[in-house]
Write a protein that holds these residues in place. Sequence first.
Motif, PDB file in Angstrom:
ATOM      1  N   HIS A 122       6.279   6.768  16.626  1.00  0.00           N
ATOM      2  CA  HIS A 122       5.721   7.641  17.177  1.00  0.00           C
ATOM      3  C   HIS A 122       4.783   8.337  16.049  1.00  0.00           C
ATOM      4  O   HIS A 122       3.845   8.780  15.203  1.00  0.00           O
ATOM      5  N   LEU A 123       6.184   9.597  14.712  1.00  0.00           N
ATOM      6  CA  LEU A 123       6.007   9.942  13.765  1.00  0.00           C
ATOM      7  C   LEU A 123       5.243   9.258  12.917  1.00  0.00           C
ATOM      8  O   LEU A 123       4.282   9.744  11.751  1.00  0.00           O
ATOM      9  N   VAL A 124       5.914   7.820  12.597  1.00  0.00           N
ATOM     10  CA  VAL A 124       5.462   7.043  11.892  1.00  0.00           C
ATOM     11  C   VAL A 124       3.684   6.364  11.400  1.00  0.00           C
ATOM     12  O   VAL A 124       3.005   6.863  10.977  1.00  0.00           O
ATOM     13  N   GLN A 125       3.414   6.464  13.836  1.00  0.00           N
ATOM     14  CA  GLN A 125       2.074   6.196  13.619  1.00  0.00           C
ATOM     15  C   GLN A 125       0.877   7.398  13.273  1.00  0.00           C
ATOM     16  O   GLN A 125      -0.371   6.953  12.568  1.00  0.00           O
ATOM     17  N   THR A 126       1.582   8.795  13.279  1.00  0.00           N
ATOM     18  CA  THR A 126       0.441   9.923  13.054  1.00  0.00           C
ATOM     19  C   THR A 126       0.532   9.809  11.745  1.00  0.00           C
ATOM     20  O   THR A 126      -0.158  10.793  11.682  1.00  0.00           O
ATOM     21  N   PHE A 127       1.402   9.517  11.067  1.00  0.00           N
ATOM     22  CA  PHE A 127       1.946   9.779   9.882  1.00  0.00           C
ATOM     23  C   PHE A 127       0.190   9.696   9.045  1.00  0.00           C
ATOM     24  O   PHE A 127       0.012   9.245   8.336  1.00  0.00           O
ATOM     25  N   LEU A 128       0.716   8.021   9.103  1.00  0.00           N
ATOM     26  CA  LEU A 128      -0.407   6.561   8.470  1.00  0.00           C
ATOM     27  C   LEU A 128      -1.809   6.996   9.045  1.00  0.00           C
ATOM     28  O   LEU A 128      -2.458   6.593   8.275  1.00  0.00           O
ATOM     29  N   PHE A 129      -1.780   6.871  10.542  1.00  0.00           N
ATOM     30  CA  PHE A 129      -3.055   7.388  10.930  1.00  0.00           C
ATOM     31  C   PHE A 129      -3.378   9.176  10.293  1.00  0.00           C
ATOM     32  O   PHE A 129      -4.754   9.407  10.717  1.00  0.00           O
ATOM     33  N   PRO A 136      -2.469   3.953  -0.298  1.00  0.00           N
ATOM     34  CA  PRO A 136      -1.435   2.934  -0.413  1.00  0.00           C
ATOM     35  C   PRO A 136      -0.268   3.533  -0.426  1.00  0.00           C
ATOM     36  O   PRO A 136       1.058   3.379  -0.074  1.00  0.00           O
ATOM     37  N   MET A 137      -0.197   5.235  -0.706  1.00  0.00           N
ATOM     38  CA  MET A 137       0.760   5.744  -1.510  1.00  0.00           C
ATOM     39  C   MET A 137       1.845   5.851   0.006  1.00  0.00           C
ATOM     40  O   MET A 137       3.075   5.652   0.557  1.00  0.00           O
ATOM     41  N   ALA A 138       0.890   6.499   1.319  1.00  0.00           N
ATOM     42  CA  ALA A 138       1.509   6.889   2.922  1.00  0.00           C
ATOM     43  C   ALA A 138       2.245   5.465   2.941  1.00  0.00           C
ATOM     44  O   ALA A 138       2.953   5.780   3.252  1.00  0.00           O
ATOM     45  N   VAL A 139       1.338   4.186   2.277  1.00  0.00           N
ATOM     46  CA  VAL A 139       2.709   3.101   3.320  1.00  0.00           C
ATOM     47  C   VAL A 139       3.858   2.777   2.417  1.00  0.00           C
ATOM     48  O   VAL A 139       4.155   2.032   2.657  1.00  0.00           O
ATOM     49  N   VAL A 140       3.546   2.758   1.042  1.00  0.00           N
ATOM     50  CA  VAL A 140       4.635   2.539   0.249  1.00  0.00           C
ATOM     51  C   VAL A 140       6.056   3.468   0.233  1.00  0.00           C
ATOM     52  O   VAL A 140       7.222   3.210   0.888  1.00  0.00           O
ATOM     53  N   VAL A 141       5.666   4.469   0.897  1.00  0.00           N
ATOM     54  CA  VAL A 141       6.895   5.543   1.456  1.00  0.00           C
ATOM     55  C   VAL A 141       7.381   5.030   2.904  1.00  0.00           C
ATOM     56  O   VAL A 141       8.568   5.526   3.088  1.00  0.00           O
ATOM     57  N   VAL A 142       6.623   4.914   4.243  1.00  0.00           N
ATOM     58  CA  VAL A 142       6.885   4.607   4.824  1.00  0.00           C
ATOM     59  C   VAL A 142       7.836   3.275   4.446  1.00  0.00           C
ATOM     60  O   VAL A 142       9.231   3.145   5.120  1.00  0.00           O
TER      61      VAL A 142
END
Length: 492
Positions: A102-109, A341-347
């Motif tokens: 849930h945290l990852v989805q909230t961050f990516l969205f 893209p940086m958010a995806v790389v961080v995750v």
Amino acid sequence: MLRSIALWFEERLHLTKLFEATGGHKVPPSTNSWFYVFGSGTLLCFLLQIVTGTCLAFVYVPSTNEAWTSLQYLNNQQFLGWFLRAVHNWGSIFMVGIMTLHLVQTFLFGAYKYPRELTWVSGCFLFLCTLGMAFTGQVLRFDQDAYWGLGIGASIMGRVPLVGAQVVHLMLAGPTIAGETLSRFFSLHVFVVPGMILALVSLHLRLVLTRGINEYPKPGSVVLKESYETEYEDLIKKTGVPFVPNVIGKDLIFSAFLVIAIVTCAVVFGPAGPSGPPNPTLIHTAPKPDFYFLPIYAILALLPAYMETFLLLVAPVIGVALLILLPFYSGTGEKSYRRRPMAVVVVLLAALTAGLLAYLGTFAPWSPHMEAWSSASTPPAYVSGRSALELQGAILIQSKQCRNCHSLGGEGGLRGPALDTVATRLTHDQLIRQVIQGSGNMPAYGKNLRPAEVAALVAFMQTLRPSYQPPARDSTRVAAANPLAKDLRASR
């Protein structure tokens, strides 16, 4: 008649207005997606934890003498006790996993961006409380893993500058792991942490209702403080749909599969532990934490010792602060992960790192470094002017590794009370009894020490007191030697 009863309740409770403000509130139609089911799944797991935890609390005894036995009773004798324990354990595992998603989805969205900053902050604190509930729950098993895991946690807290000893004392409800320790963790696990989670869930849901659910992010849709709220309100007015019944369907289906998955894991794999009963004499042990703490375990196992303090005290504080403050330094701009893209790389990096460390933690050859203070020298003030017997006792304090658990001159372990003033607390006979028989968290050393060694140890410890304080005295002997007390007994 049924209509009259319904109208009677409606006039007094205004259930229609309550439903319209909660379950019937309008949301963007794009939220009718499988990406938005993790919040309700986490809430379901928490409710499951409350129900199963309440049932277990009827049998569990938060006592150092009865905790392990009560869990054995639940596993082997209580009807469906093993099943309740298994559901509670796997519910905790699923809760941590789904909340992470849930945290990852909230961050990516980009759902943490304006105006949902507090929604993100409350979610972060909910995640920390969930980890706290998982840790306290592991301690309540009070087996070998739980006992030494708590010891490692206490040693970590003991590294905190200036207030480390006080934090350990607060954590353990005393200087050692004893009955008060388990009672404290039981209170934390059953009352304090769940109460905090309920309060944060209420705040979180209130924020979701007032600030709305984040719409599915479209590439190029930029968040601007000047116009976002107006755009969101227009979107709700034009295309908004009620959460119930338009969107809740996928949440219900996901929740049903979640319950099936938890029950299946409970039946197939059973509950976690307890393993062997806690034994404080086995310092060369290898406690294994639950999976969500395996990355920390692996870090301690594989990295050099000189990096431990930074990684345990500094890095987590910085990481949590960056996570909580994320919407305040990145609260506007692009929300879609396709344009970030940086958010995806961080995750991806975080997931790979945590996964690799968790895998390594399953077989890392490491045990608690309990010999940390064996090489610490005895302060000169404690050996100056001592007799040969007392000096022999000082040597035994070092060679028998007593300072791994007890400090002397400010250096030593925190598992046991400091020895600097032990002569003011215990008499000669009490010191002998403590060494030979042990008590509380201290094991008995009568079989490991010769009588001459016990005498030397006690002789040295009797010198450990400030010069301005008298040694401890046996009150019964003092009373017996008092002539006034003798006359009083004779008159009776």
